[in-house]
Motif scaffolding. Structure first.
Motif, PDB file in Angstrom:
ATOM      1  N   LEU A   1       0.834  -1.212   0.000  1.00 30.79           N
ATOM      2  CA  LEU A   1       0.000   0.000   0.000  1.00 30.79           C
ATOM      3  C   LEU A   1       0.868   1.260   0.000  1.00 30.79           C
ATOM      4  CD1 LEU A   1      -2.717   1.495   0.368  1.00 30.79           C
ATOM      5  CD2 LEU A   1      -2.555   1.050   2.817  1.00 30.79           C
ATOM      6  N   ILE A   2       1.838   1.305   0.890  1.00 30.72           N
ATOM      7  CA  ILE A   2       2.708   2.488   0.986  1.00 30.72           C
ATOM      8  C   ILE A   2       3.491   2.678  -0.323  1.00 30.72           C
ATOM      9  CG2 ILE A   2       4.717   3.471   2.221  1.00 30.72           C
ATOM     10  CD1 ILE A   2       2.037   3.410   3.836  1.00 30.72           C
ATOM     11  N   SER A   3       4.009   1.591  -0.882  1.00 32.76           N
ATOM     12  CA  SER A   3       4.784   1.694  -2.134  1.00 32.76           C
ATOM     13  C   SER A   3       3.918   2.225  -3.264  1.00 32.76           C
ATOM     14  CB  SER A   3       5.332   0.326  -2.542  1.00 32.76           C
ATOM     15  OG  SER A   3       6.090  -0.216  -1.523  1.00 32.76           O
ATOM     16  N   CYS A   4       2.673   1.759  -3.325  1.00 34.74           N
ATOM     17  CA  CYS A   4       1.775   2.224  -4.393  1.00 34.74           C
ATOM     18  C   CYS A   4       1.537   3.723  -4.284  1.00 34.74           C
ATOM     19  CB  CYS A   4       0.423   1.545  -4.272  1.00 34.74           C
ATOM     20  SG  CYS A   4       0.363  -0.029  -5.019  1.00 34.74           S
ATOM     21  N   ILE A   5       1.297   4.184  -3.087  1.00 35.65           N
ATOM     22  CA  ILE A   5       1.020   5.615  -2.903  1.00 35.65           C
ATOM     23  C   ILE A   5       2.261   6.437  -3.261  1.00 35.65           C
ATOM     24  CG2 ILE A   5       0.552   7.374  -1.129  1.00 35.65           C
ATOM     25  CD1 ILE A   5      -1.440   5.256   0.012  1.00 35.65           C
ATOM     26  N   LEU A   6       3.405   5.969  -2.826  1.00 37.11           N
ATOM     27  CA  LEU A   6       4.631   6.719  -3.131  1.00 37.11           C
ATOM     28  C   LEU A   6       4.961   6.684  -4.624  1.00 37.11           C
ATOM     29  CD1 LEU A   6       6.900   5.776  -0.095  1.00 37.11           C
ATOM     30  CD2 LEU A   6       5.591   7.862  -0.453  1.00 37.11           C
ATOM     31  N   SER A   7       4.544   5.625  -5.307  1.00 37.32           N
ATOM     32  CA  SER A   7       4.912   5.494  -6.728  1.00 37.32           C
ATOM     33  C   SER A   7       4.071   6.380  -7.646  1.00 37.32           C
ATOM     34  CB  SER A   7       4.784   4.035  -7.168  1.00 37.32           C
ATOM     35  OG  SER A   7       3.419   3.671  -7.234  1.00 37.32           O
ATOM     36  N   GLN A   8       2.982   6.935  -7.115  1.00 36.85           N
ATOM     37  CA  GLN A   8       2.125   7.761  -7.976  1.00 36.85           C
ATOM     38  C   GLN A   8       2.905   8.967  -8.503  1.00 36.85           C
ATOM     39  OE1 GLN A   8      -1.161   8.542  -5.297  1.00 36.85           O
ATOM     40  NE2 GLN A   8      -1.814   6.424  -5.331  1.00 36.85           N
ATOM     41  N   ARG A   9       2.910   9.117  -9.799  1.00 39.21           N
ATOM     42  CA  ARG A   9       3.617  10.215 -10.488  1.00 39.21           C
ATOM     43  C   ARG A   9       5.100  10.289 -10.156  1.00 39.21           C
ATOM     44  NH1 ARG A   9      -0.342  15.109 -11.311  1.00 39.21           N
ATOM     45  NH2 ARG A   9      -2.311  14.037 -11.201  1.00 39.21           N
TER      46      ARG A   9
ATOM     47  N   ILE B   1      -3.269   7.759   6.630  1.00 40.83           N
ATOM     48  CA  ILE B   1      -3.640   6.350   6.397  1.00 40.83           C
ATOM     49  C   ILE B   1      -3.238   5.487   7.591  1.00 40.83           C
ATOM     50  CG2 ILE B   1      -3.055   4.306   4.993  1.00 40.83           C
ATOM     51  CD1 ILE B   1      -3.097   6.100   2.551  1.00 40.83           C
ATOM     52  N   SER B   2      -2.032   5.701   8.087  1.00 40.72           N
ATOM     53  CA  SER B   2      -1.556   4.881   9.219  1.00 40.72           C
ATOM     54  C   SER B   2      -2.460   5.068  10.430  1.00 40.72           C
ATOM     55  CB  SER B   2      -0.121   5.255   9.574  1.00 40.72           C
ATOM     56  OG  SER B   2       0.716   4.926   8.501  1.00 40.72           O
ATOM     57  N   LYS B   3      -2.868   6.298  10.646  1.00 40.52           N
ATOM     58  CA  LYS B   3      -3.733   6.574  11.802  1.00 40.52           C
ATOM     59  C   LYS B   3      -5.080   5.844  11.641  1.00 40.52           C
ATOM     60  CE  LYS B   3      -4.940  10.235  14.967  1.00 40.52           C
ATOM     61  NZ  LYS B   3      -6.105   9.449  15.369  1.00 40.52           N
ATOM     62  N   ILE B   4      -5.639   5.894  10.436  1.00 39.45           N
ATOM     63  CA  ILE B   4      -6.920   5.202  10.189  1.00 39.45           C
ATOM     64  C   ILE B   4      -6.750   3.691  10.378  1.00 39.45           C
ATOM     65  CG2 ILE B   4      -8.684   4.675   8.433  1.00 39.45           C
ATOM     66  CD1 ILE B   4      -8.088   7.493   7.246  1.00 39.45           C
ATOM     67  N   LEU B   5      -5.636   3.158   9.861  1.00 29.36           N
ATOM     68  CA  LEU B   5      -5.412   1.703   9.997  1.00 29.36           C
ATOM     69  C   LEU B   5      -5.355   1.303  11.470  1.00 29.36           C
ATOM     70  CD1 LEU B   5      -2.738   0.980   7.199  1.00 29.36           C
ATOM     71  CD2 LEU B   5      -5.204   0.615   7.108  1.00 29.36           C
TER      72      LEU B   5
ATOM     73  N   LEU C   1      -9.877   4.650   2.173  1.00 29.25           N
ATOM     74  CA  LEU C   1      -8.650   5.292   2.673  1.00 29.25           C
ATOM     75  C   LEU C   1      -8.283   6.486   1.787  1.00 29.25           C
ATOM     76  CD1 LEU C   1      -6.529   2.061   3.363  1.00 29.25           C
ATOM     77  CD2 LEU C   1      -7.669   3.499   5.070  1.00 29.25           C
ATOM     78  N   PRO C   2      -7.786   7.584   2.375  1.00 31.09           N
ATOM     79  CA  PRO C   2      -7.471   8.761   1.553  1.00 31.09           C
ATOM     80  C   PRO C   2      -6.364   8.458   0.536  1.00 31.09           C
ATOM     81  CG  PRO C   2      -6.680   9.020   3.831  1.00 31.09           C
ATOM     82  CD  PRO C   2      -7.508   7.783   3.805  1.00 31.09           C
ATOM     83  N   GLY C   3      -6.588   8.907  -0.688  1.00 29.63           N
ATOM     84  CA  GLY C   3      -5.581   8.731  -1.741  1.00 29.63           C
ATOM     85  C   GLY C   3      -5.557   7.339  -2.350  1.00 29.63           C
ATOM     86  N   VAL C   4      -6.495   6.480  -1.956  1.00 30.57           N
ATOM     87  CA  VAL C   4      -6.518   5.120  -2.517  1.00 30.57           C
ATOM     88  C   VAL C   4      -7.650   4.993  -3.535  1.00 30.57           C
ATOM     89  CG1 VAL C   4      -6.847   2.661  -1.990  1.00 30.57           C
ATOM     90  CG2 VAL C   4      -5.482   4.094  -0.460  1.00 30.57           C
TER      91      VAL C   4
ATOM     92  N   LYS D   1      -7.082   1.431  -8.668  1.00 33.18           N
ATOM     93  CA  LYS D   1      -5.836   0.767  -9.076  1.00 33.18           C
ATOM     94  C   LYS D   1      -5.045   0.323  -7.850  1.00 33.18           C
ATOM     95  CE  LYS D   1      -1.885   2.667  -9.990  1.00 33.18           C
ATOM     96  NZ  LYS D   1      -0.812   3.533 -10.488  1.00 33.18           N
ATOM     97  N   THR D   2      -4.823   1.278  -6.937  1.00 32.71           N
ATOM     98  CA  THR D   2      -4.059   0.960  -5.723  1.00 32.71           C
ATOM     99  C   THR D   2      -4.752  -0.130  -4.908  1.00 32.71           C
ATOM    100  OG1 THR D   2      -3.115   3.165  -5.651  1.00 32.71           O
ATOM    101  CG2 THR D   2      -3.150   1.958  -3.572  1.00 32.71           C
ATOM    102  N   ALA D   3      -6.067  -0.001  -4.753  1.00 29.40           N
ATOM    103  CA  ALA D   3      -6.808  -0.995  -3.951  1.00 29.40           C
ATOM    104  C   ALA D   3      -6.665  -2.383  -4.559  1.00 29.40           C
ATOM    105  CB  ALA D   3      -8.279  -0.592  -3.869  1.00 29.40           C
ATOM    106  N   ASN D   4      -6.753  -2.468  -5.872  1.00 31.75           N
ATOM    107  CA  ASN D   4      -6.615  -3.777  -6.526  1.00 31.75           C
ATOM    108  C   ASN D   4      -5.199  -4.326  -6.399  1.00 31.75           C
ATOM    109  OD1 ASN D   4      -8.984  -4.997  -8.021  1.00 31.75           O
ATOM    110  ND2 ASN D   4      -9.177  -2.874  -8.662  1.00 31.75           N
ATOM    111  N   ILE D   5      -4.207  -3.444  -6.432  1.00 30.12           N
ATOM    112  CA  ILE D   5      -2.825  -3.924  -6.283  1.00 30.12           C
ATOM    113  C   ILE D   5      -2.617  -4.486  -4.874  1.00 30.12           C
ATOM    114  CG2 ILE D   5      -0.393  -3.208  -6.169  1.00 30.12           C
ATOM    115  CD1 ILE D   5      -0.931  -1.396  -8.558  1.00 30.12           C
ATOM    116  N   VAL D   6      -3.177  -3.801  -3.881  1.00 30.31           N
ATOM    117  CA  VAL D   6      -3.041  -4.294  -2.498  1.00 30.31           C
ATOM    118  C   VAL D   6      -3.731  -5.659  -2.363  1.00 30.31           C
ATOM    119  CG1 VAL D   6      -3.638  -3.855  -0.079  1.00 30.31           C
ATOM    120  CG2 VAL D   6      -2.831  -1.983  -1.520  1.00 30.31           C
ATOM    121  N   ILE D   7      -4.922  -5.773  -2.952  1.00 31.63           N
ATOM    122  CA  ILE D   7      -5.665  -7.045  -2.885  1.00 31.63           C
ATOM    123  C   ILE D   7      -4.871  -8.174  -3.552  1.00 31.63           C
ATOM    124  CG2 ILE D   7      -7.701  -8.237  -3.856  1.00 31.63           C
ATOM    125  CD1 ILE D   7      -8.585  -6.521  -1.562  1.00 31.63           C
ATOM    126  N   THR D   8      -4.315  -7.883  -4.736  1.00 34.90           N
ATOM    127  CA  THR D   8      -3.639  -8.953  -5.482  1.00 34.90           C
ATOM    128  C   THR D   8      -2.221  -9.201  -4.977  1.00 34.90           C
ATOM    129  OG1 THR D   8      -3.004  -7.334  -7.182  1.00 34.90           O
ATOM    130  CG2 THR D   8      -4.975  -8.631  -7.596  1.00 34.90           C
TER     131      THR D   8
END
Ligand code: SF4
Length: 214
Positions: free
Chosen positions: A35-43, A94-98, A116-119, A122-129
């Motif tokens: 999850l963290i990697s996906c968010i950081l990888s955006q743009r 996100i960490s606080k919500i988790l 979750l904010p910013g998710v 695409k990101t949600a599916n990557i986390v699931i898979t």
């Protein structure tokens, strides 16, 4: 449809080519890191995200660790990625919500992840898979573009591509499809002037919307 043949060819191509950042992170099957990697990888370019995530994961490994880091220190670690201040803030949110809502774990449910904010999807599916090894189809710009060029779907938005792919692609291929198409889209079926002359799936491709190719 030649879907089975296309998957077979892409699987071969993928075996011989470099894996993406998320593939590397997902080896650990840690949904939080995915999850963290996906968010950081955006743009942000994969090479930069990889460096930054390595630095970050050398000091944190859970939402609890992340909220303890001083804001300035977190910004310093993330400095070289795009929108680092916004992303630093988002990771903390996100960490606080988790912690507050999910007992410090990442939910393994698409609808919950989307809250979750910013998710996005695409990101949600990557986390699931990648994080949970559960069925999902992560559609980014590469998967969207190539699916349309091949003639699998006729859609304007990645969200619609995902919904349509879920209907036509057998579930057994869902998880791997993203890996193959993202990698392939960066190297062969590029956004501008795709390399059709060396494309291993050219004979199956309808080249929808492709005006110029190499
Ligand atoms: S033939 Fe061209 S447009 Fe079709 S998948 Fe290959 S590179 Fe992309």
């Amino acid at each position: 449809m030649n879907l089975e043949n296309i998957i077979k060819e892409l699987r071969e191509y993928y075996k011989e080519n470099n894996k993406t950042l998320i593939d590397k992170v997902s080896i650990e099957r840690d949904p939080f890191k995915v999850l963290i990697s996906c968010i950081l990888s955006q743009r942000t370019k994969d090479e930069i995200t990889e460096k930054v995530t390595n630095n970050l994961f050398s000091v944190i490994s859970s939402p609890e660790d992340l909220i303890k880091i001083e804001d300035k220190e977190l910004e310093k670690i993330l400095y070289s990625i795009g929108f680092y201040k916004v992303k630093a803030k988002r990771l903390k949110e996100i960490s606080k919500i988790l912690i507050d809502k999910y007992n410090g774990s990442v939910p393994d449910d698409l609808e919950e992840l989307l809250k979750l904010p910013g998710v996005g999807r695409k990101t949600a599916n990557i986390v699931i898979t990648k994080g949970f090894n559960k069925d999902g189809i992560a559609v980014d710009t590469h998967v969207h573009r190539i699916s349309n060029r091949l003639g699998f779907v006729k859609t304007k938005k990645p969200e619609d591509t995902e919904i349509n792919l879920r209907k036509i692609v057998p579930k057994k291929y869902w998880i791997e499809l993203n890996d193959y198409l993202v990698n392939f889209g960066k190297k062969i079926c590029t956004p501008i002037s795709p390399k059709c002359s060396i494309c291993p799936i050219e004979k199956y491709c309808k080249k929808v919307g492709v005006k110029k190719f190499r």
